[in-house]
Scaffold this active site. Structure first.
Site, PDB file in Angstrom:
ATOM      1  N   HIS A 136      53.933  33.394  40.226  1.00 49.29           N
ATOM      2  CA  HIS A 136      53.101  34.269  41.082  1.00 49.29           C
ATOM      3  C   HIS A 136      53.144  33.689  42.510  1.00 49.29           C
ATOM      4  O   HIS A 136      52.139  33.206  43.032  1.00 49.29           O
ATOM      5  CB  HIS A 136      51.670  34.301  40.540  1.00 49.29           C
ATOM      6  CG  HIS A 136      50.849  35.434  41.057  1.00 49.29           C
ATOM      7  ND1 HIS A 136      51.337  36.402  41.922  1.00 49.29           N
ATOM      8  CD2 HIS A 136      49.536  35.777  40.828  1.00 49.29           C
ATOM      9  CE1 HIS A 136      50.384  37.264  42.195  1.00 49.29           C
ATOM     10  NE2 HIS A 136      49.290  36.915  41.551  1.00 49.29           N
ATOM     11  N   ASP A 229      42.595  29.327  36.108  1.00 48.09           N
ATOM     12  CA  ASP A 229      42.982  30.737  35.969  1.00 48.09           C
ATOM     13  C   ASP A 229      42.475  31.213  34.607  1.00 48.09           C
ATOM     14  O   ASP A 229      42.002  30.405  33.791  1.00 48.09           O
ATOM     15  CB  ASP A 229      44.527  30.823  36.054  1.00 48.09           C
ATOM     16  CG  ASP A 229      45.065  32.246  36.089  1.00 48.09           C
ATOM     17  OD1 ASP A 229      44.278  33.196  36.260  1.00 48.09           O
ATOM     18  OD2 ASP A 229      46.292  32.404  35.932  1.00 48.09           O
ATOM     19  N   ARG A 297      45.594  36.993  50.722  1.00 43.92           N
ATOM     20  CA  ARG A 297      46.779  37.634  50.116  1.00 43.92           C
ATOM     21  C   ARG A 297      47.368  38.640  51.110  1.00 43.92           C
ATOM     22  O   ARG A 297      48.579  38.699  51.311  1.00 43.92           O
ATOM     23  CB  ARG A 297      46.376  38.374  48.825  1.00 43.92           C
ATOM     24  CG  ARG A 297      46.134  37.488  47.621  1.00 43.92           C
ATOM     25  CD  ARG A 297      47.406  36.851  47.091  1.00 43.92           C
ATOM     26  NE  ARG A 297      48.416  37.820  46.709  1.00 43.92           N
ATOM     27  CZ  ARG A 297      48.468  38.449  45.531  1.00 43.92           C
ATOM     28  NH1 ARG A 297      47.594  38.171  44.589  1.00 43.92           N
ATOM     29  NH2 ARG A 297      49.446  39.313  45.264  1.00 43.92           N
TER      30      ARG A 297
HETATM   31  N1  NVA Z   1      47.795  34.308  34.999  1.00 48.16           N
HETATM   32  C1  NVA Z   1      47.211  35.609  35.266  1.00 48.16           C
HETATM   33  C2  NVA Z   1      47.138  35.848  36.740  1.00 48.16           C
HETATM   34  C3  NVA Z   1      46.506  37.157  37.129  1.00 48.16           C
HETATM   35  C4  NVA Z   1      46.529  37.397  38.625  1.00 48.16           C
HETATM   36  C5  NVA Z   1      48.038  36.690  34.589  1.00 48.16           C
HETATM   37  O1  NVA Z   1      49.267  36.592  34.601  1.00 48.16           O
HETATM   38  O2  NVA Z   1      47.447  37.622  34.020  1.00 48.16           O
HETATM   39  N1   CP Z   2      45.309  37.554  41.858  1.00 46.96           N
HETATM   40  C1   CP Z   2      45.925  38.719  41.623  1.00 46.96           C
HETATM   41  O1   CP Z   2      47.158  38.831  41.660  1.00 46.96           O
HETATM   42  O2   CP Z   2      45.086  39.754  41.363  1.00 46.96           O
HETATM   43  P1   CP Z   2      45.457  41.197  40.796  1.00 46.96           P
HETATM   44  O3   CP Z   2      45.910  41.023  39.382  1.00 46.96           O
HETATM   45  O4   CP Z   2      44.184  41.988  40.906  1.00 46.96           O
HETATM   46  O5   CP Z   2      46.562  41.777  41.632  1.00 46.96           O
END
Ligand code: NVA
Ligand code: CP
Length: 314
Positions: A136, A229, A297
């Site tokens: 990410h 997270d 962001r």
């Molecule tokens: N680790 C989480 C991040 C969400 C922004 C996911 O992949 O769902």
């Molecule tokens: N942190 C993040 O990417 O949030 P969303 O899943 O809401 O885009």
């Protein structure tokens, strides 16, 4: 030119950019954010179009890319698996060839990293990773900018710092490791057994960029930043019940924050589950910068799109 041989700059992983490019991006972010706060019009991407492809849910990523692109004078096209031919087995390579003939830049949120790599190999325009199972990078870009805003003046302030990662060895953890390798800090990682990071998947070579700890409290000891997270990422929902049990001791609470440095910050990419991975007093407390992280962001991604489309300004 063969597919995959182009000179287009994509942003598929954090390590796709070098430390000096991050220094530049942070300078641009500061400038772009300042203009936004002063209601100064800045439209370098007039007539440019961003395609956003979402195969997973999103709030922040969608709003930040969409609002950011409009603010810079461009427009957006929003596609999801359910309302496009992507959900009806059109090959990703064909989708890439078609979409990239009509737009100037593409953001994709999907499952396997290989999917976004296949798309990029056949794309005529830059592709940005808006989250995959493995990485990410836009989130870590925002997190690092937020750290610098609160605790330094430029990207060099990250050198030698300690970031404590408490929780799942997931896409966010992998990207923190890549950032540590590129920018010269260390990640103290503590995950329950069975949920460890895999340095090969994280894509790091330098063993000095991270240390693993069985006890999350030890990982937080002396940290400059504590971060976590969700226990169950998108795509792993079937494991939710077993994860609730496995992660019970990996909840960031006031005691863990007290083990970190007195001026340590707390970050979470959001969405958060108070009472699971973090207690309410920490995420809503004075060391938490989660709302700045979320806002940033948009500012960092505007700088990123400007860089990928226009190169260095001036
Ligand atoms: N680790 C989480 C991040 C969400 C922004 C996911 O992949 O769902
Ligand atoms: N942190 C993040 O990417 O949030 P969303 O899943 O809401 O885009």
């Amino acid at each position: 030119m063969k597919p995959g041989m182009s000179l287009i700059k994509h942003y598929l992983q954090f390590k796709d950019l070098r430390a000096e490019e991050y220094a530049y991006l942070f300078e641009r972010t500061r400038e772009i954010k300042k203009r936004f706060k002063n209601y100064e019009k800045y439209t370098p991407l007039t007539d440019r179009t961003l395609a956003m492809i979402f195969e997973k849910a999103s709030t922040r990523t969608r709003v930040s890319f969409e609002a950011g692109m409009y603010q810079m004078g461009g427009s957006v096209v929003h596609l999801t698996t359910g309302d496009s031919q992507l959900g009806r087995s059109e090959p990703i390579e064909d989708s890439a060839r078609v979409i990239s003939r009509m737009v100037d830049i593409v953001m994709i949120r999907t499952y396997e990293q290989t999917k976004i790599e296949r798309f990029a190999a056949y794309s005529r325009v830059p592709v940005i990773n808006g989250l995959t199972n493995e990485y990410h990078p836009c989130q870590i870009l925002a997190d690092l900018f937020t750290y610098v805003e609160h605790r330094g003046t430029n990207v060099n302030c990250l050198k030698g710092k300690v970031v404590a990662w408490v929780g799942d060895g997931n896409n966010m953890a992998n990207t923190w490791l890549q950032a540590a390798e590129v920018l010269g800090f260390t990640v103290h990682v503590s995950t329950p057994s069975g949920y460890e990071i895999d340095p090969a998947i994280a894509g790091v070579k330098n063993p000095a960029c991270y240390k693993t700890f069985k006890d999350p409290m030890e990982a937080c000891h002396g940290a400059d930043l504590v971060t976590t997270d969700v226990w169950t990422s998108m795509g792993w929902e079937a494991e939710n019940e077993e994860r609730l049990k496995a992660f019970a001791d990996w909840r960031v609470d006031a005691e863990m924050m007290a083990a970190a440095k007195p001026d340590a910050l707390f970050m979470h990419c959001l969405p958060a589950h108070r009472g699971e991975e973090v207690t309410a007093d920490v995420i809503d407390g004075p060391q938490s910068v989660v709302w700045d992280e979320a806002e940033n962001r948009m500012h960092v991604q505007k700088a990123l799109m400007e860089y990928l489309l226009l190169g260095r300004i001036g």
